[in-house]
Design a protein around this motif. Structure first.
Motif, PDB file in Angstrom:
ATOM      1  N   LEU A 108      15.721  25.637 -16.245  1.00  0.00           N
ATOM      2  CA  LEU A 108      15.410  26.927 -16.843  1.00  0.00           C
ATOM      3  C   LEU A 108      15.939  28.055 -15.957  1.00  0.00           C
ATOM      4  O   LEU A 108      16.172  27.863 -14.752  1.00  0.00           O
ATOM      5  CB  LEU A 108      13.904  27.084 -17.033  1.00  0.00           C
ATOM      6  CG  LEU A 108      13.228  26.044 -17.943  1.00  0.00           C
ATOM      7  CD1 LEU A 108      11.718  26.237 -17.920  1.00  0.00           C
ATOM      8  CD2 LEU A 108      13.770  26.128 -19.355  1.00  0.00           C
ATOM      9  N   VAL A 109      16.113  29.218 -16.547  1.00  0.00           N
ATOM     10  CA  VAL A 109      16.617  30.378 -15.803  1.00  0.00           C
ATOM     11  C   VAL A 109      15.444  31.017 -15.077  1.00  0.00           C
ATOM     12  O   VAL A 109      14.440  31.389 -15.686  1.00  0.00           O
ATOM     13  CB  VAL A 109      17.287  31.396 -16.741  1.00  0.00           C
ATOM     14  CG1 VAL A 109      17.800  32.604 -15.951  1.00  0.00           C
ATOM     15  CG2 VAL A 109      18.420  30.745 -17.520  1.00  0.00           C
ATOM     16  N   ARG A 110      15.574  31.150 -13.787  1.00  0.00           N
ATOM     17  CA  ARG A 110      14.514  31.741 -12.968  1.00  0.00           C
ATOM     18  C   ARG A 110      15.037  32.986 -12.271  1.00  0.00           C
ATOM     19  O   ARG A 110      16.221  33.095 -11.957  1.00  0.00           O
ATOM     20  CB  ARG A 110      13.997  30.731 -11.939  1.00  0.00           C
ATOM     21  CG  ARG A 110      13.346  29.521 -12.591  1.00  0.00           C
ATOM     22  CD  ARG A 110      12.749  28.582 -11.542  1.00  0.00           C
ATOM     23  NE  ARG A 110      12.092  27.454 -12.190  1.00  0.00           N
ATOM     24  CZ  ARG A 110      10.835  27.450 -12.621  1.00  0.00           C
ATOM     25  NH1 ARG A 110      10.091  28.539 -12.434  1.00  0.00           N
ATOM     26  NH2 ARG A 110      10.329  26.388 -13.203  1.00  0.00           N
ATOM     27  N   ASP A 111      14.126  33.895 -12.031  1.00  0.00           N
ATOM     28  CA  ASP A 111      14.488  35.155 -11.375  1.00  0.00           C
ATOM     29  C   ASP A 111      14.844  34.882  -9.919  1.00  0.00           C
ATOM     30  O   ASP A 111      14.063  34.291  -9.172  1.00  0.00           O
ATOM     31  CB  ASP A 111      13.316  36.140 -11.457  1.00  0.00           C
ATOM     32  CG  ASP A 111      13.709  37.542 -11.006  1.00  0.00           C
ATOM     33  OD1 ASP A 111      14.888  37.741 -10.663  1.00  0.00           O
ATOM     34  OD2 ASP A 111      12.828  38.423 -11.016  1.00  0.00           O
ATOM     35  N   LEU A 112      16.025  35.327  -9.516  1.00  0.00           N
ATOM     36  CA  LEU A 112      16.497  35.115  -8.151  1.00  0.00           C
ATOM     37  C   LEU A 112      16.297  36.331  -7.262  1.00  0.00           C
ATOM     38  O   LEU A 112      16.763  36.342  -6.121  1.00  0.00           O
ATOM     39  CB  LEU A 112      17.979  34.732  -8.170  1.00  0.00           C
ATOM     40  CG  LEU A 112      18.324  33.479  -8.978  1.00  0.00           C
ATOM     41  CD1 LEU A 112      19.832  33.249  -8.978  1.00  0.00           C
ATOM     42  CD2 LEU A 112      17.590  32.263  -8.443  1.00  0.00           C
ATOM     43  N   PRO A 115      18.873  41.125 -10.232  1.00  0.00           N
ATOM     44  CA  PRO A 115      19.162  40.984 -11.666  1.00  0.00           C
ATOM     45  C   PRO A 115      20.609  40.590 -11.958  1.00  0.00           C
ATOM     46  O   PRO A 115      20.867  39.795 -12.861  1.00  0.00           O
ATOM     47  CB  PRO A 115      18.835  42.371 -12.241  1.00  0.00           C
ATOM     48  CG  PRO A 115      17.877  42.966 -11.258  1.00  0.00           C
ATOM     49  CD  PRO A 115      18.290  42.445  -9.919  1.00  0.00           C
ATOM     50  N   ILE A 116      21.554  41.139 -11.197  1.00  0.00           N
ATOM     51  CA  ILE A 116      22.965  40.818 -11.446  1.00  0.00           C
ATOM     52  C   ILE A 116      23.230  39.349 -11.134  1.00  0.00           C
ATOM     53  O   ILE A 116      23.907  38.638 -11.897  1.00  0.00           O
ATOM     54  CB  ILE A 116      23.868  41.739 -10.602  1.00  0.00           C
ATOM     55  CG1 ILE A 116      23.658  43.201 -11.020  1.00  0.00           C
ATOM     56  CG2 ILE A 116      25.330  41.336 -10.749  1.00  0.00           C
ATOM     57  CD1 ILE A 116      24.469  44.187 -10.218  1.00  0.00           C
ATOM     58  N   ARG A 117      22.717  38.898 -10.008  1.00  0.00           N
ATOM     59  CA  ARG A 117      22.916  37.492  -9.649  1.00  0.00           C
ATOM     60  C   ARG A 117      22.232  36.571 -10.661  1.00  0.00           C
ATOM     61  O   ARG A 117      22.755  35.513 -11.003  1.00  0.00           O
ATOM     62  CB  ARG A 117      22.365  37.252  -8.253  1.00  0.00           C
ATOM     63  CG  ARG A 117      22.584  35.835  -7.738  1.00  0.00           C
ATOM     64  CD  ARG A 117      21.943  35.674  -6.384  1.00  0.00           C
ATOM     65  NE  ARG A 117      22.006  34.290  -5.920  1.00  0.00           N
ATOM     66  CZ  ARG A 117      21.386  33.838  -4.835  1.00  0.00           C
ATOM     67  NH1 ARG A 117      20.652  34.684  -4.101  1.00  0.00           N
ATOM     68  NH2 ARG A 117      21.496  32.569  -4.485  1.00  0.00           N
TER      69      ARG A 117
END
Length: 375
Positions: A108-112, A115-117
């Protein structure tokens, strides 16, 4: 002592006097080359706007030819430019929070933290060969996974959390179909992958939970916190299995593009025509100035020769009249008749012929006349 007798002495005959020279007259100044060049015979190019307008009128044909050539270049560029349509479908990305430890182990997509990355990572995950293969199968022949990857680009949409699925094709309908097929294949592929992984994780969690419940009462009580965590994970995995990927969803399908990519034809032709007019005007003005400069050099050479001719004629005719030497001196023939040595004339060589022409009558008048008292 008687005075000696001799022939009676003749009274001295007066020598005819040389006619007084004419008063020295100042010749008119010779026109300078600059006055000839700047005279009315040739127009000066002082007023730049008026001169430019005259150049445009004089070289109308050149301006027209350059403009037509530029317009033809624009038409040729339009004819050779490949017709390409771009269709865009939008995919919304909703990353999980950094401290969210649910659904660990699933792609799943997780916050790194950036935001751009984060959106770039999601774009890289959405652009892979497995999704292109599914899209090629749905599109049918002659589409292949490689051709789909060459046609489709997945990129972030500005500074937002939206991914653009951009498809390029020579036909507007084909571009829209490819973009929509790839976007739907992206969502379907991720959901299928997540369901498979969720089922596998759910079976493992259920097996662990059953093992805890099968233990004796004291051991089961000690593992109650672990059992509660397994039950919560089973609920979350069930939601993923039923709803699909919670971090990516289709936001908007691609519409059929109405115009091809690039500048429209009317804009290309307008720019070409304006550029042709500007280039034609510049060429006309340049040609006119070069012609004037060349004409000016030729006129300067002619004016210098005319000035020299006028100067020589003025010196021989106006400065030294007939019978006079330079600056009103006595002619060389009279000086020689008085017994004095003739002095060279300081005048210019151009007046030698006129001086000799004036001396000849004087010499003839003095011929046979006594020049002094008889001895």
């Amino acid at each position: 002592m008687k005075p000696s007798t001799g022939p009676p002495m003749e009274p001295p005959t007066e020598r005819p006097t040389t006619p007084s020279p004419m008063p020295h007259s100042t010749p008119p100044p010779a026109p300078s080359p600059t006055s000839w060049r700047d005279g009315p015979a040739r127009e000066r190019y002082d007023e730049r706007p008026a001169g430019d307008l005259r150049a445009l009128r004089a070289h109308r044909l050149l301006v027209t030819l350059v403009t037509l050539a530029a317009l033809g270049g624009g038409l040729l560029a339009l004819a050779l430019r490949p017709t390409t349509y771009h269709a865009r479908a939008d995919v919304l990305v909703t990353p999980l929070a950094q401290d969210d430890d649910s659904l660990l182990g699933l792609p799943l997509v997780r916050d790194l933290g950036d935001p751009i990355r984060t959106i770039q990572t999601a774009a890289a995950a959405a652009d892979n060969r497995d999704i292109a293969q599914v899209a090629a199968t749905r599109l049918g022949a002659p589409w292949t996974a490689e051709r789909v990857q060459r046609t489709v680009d997945v990129m972030p949409k500005g500074q937002t959390n939206i991914l653009e699925v951009v498809a390029s094709a020579s036909v507007a309908r084909t571009a829209a179909d490819v973009a929509n097929t790839y976007a739907h294949s992206l969502i379907d592929t991720r959901q299928a992958t997540l369901r498979r992984l969720a089922d596998s994780s759910a079976r493992a969690a259920q097996a662990r939970l059953d093992a805890l419940r099968s233990q004796p009462g004291d051991a089961a009580g000690q593992q109650s916190a672990t059992a509660a965590g397994l039950e919560q994970r089973l609920v979350e995995l069930g939601q993923v299995r039923d709803s699909g990927d919670p971090t990516m969803s289709l936001l908007q399908d691609a519409a059929v593009p109405r115009s091809a990519a690039g500048a429209p034809a009317w804009l290309v032709l307008t720019i070409s025509t304006l550029a042709g007019l500007v280039l034609g005007a510049a060429a006309a003005i340049t040609a006119e100035r070069l012609a004037r400069a060349r004409h000016g050099r030729q006129g300067s050479t002619w004016d210098d020769g005319s000035a020299r001719t006028v100067s020589a004629g003025t010196t021989s005719a106006g400065v030294m009249p007939a019978g006079m030497g330079s600056a009103g001196t006595v002619p060389a023939a009279d000086t020689a008749a008085d017994g004095a040595s003739p002095s060279p004339s300081p005048g210019p060589q151009a007046s030698t012929v006129d001086t000799q022409a004036g001396v000849a009558p004087t010499v003839r008048a003095l011929d046979g006349q006594p020049t002094g008292p008889a001895r």
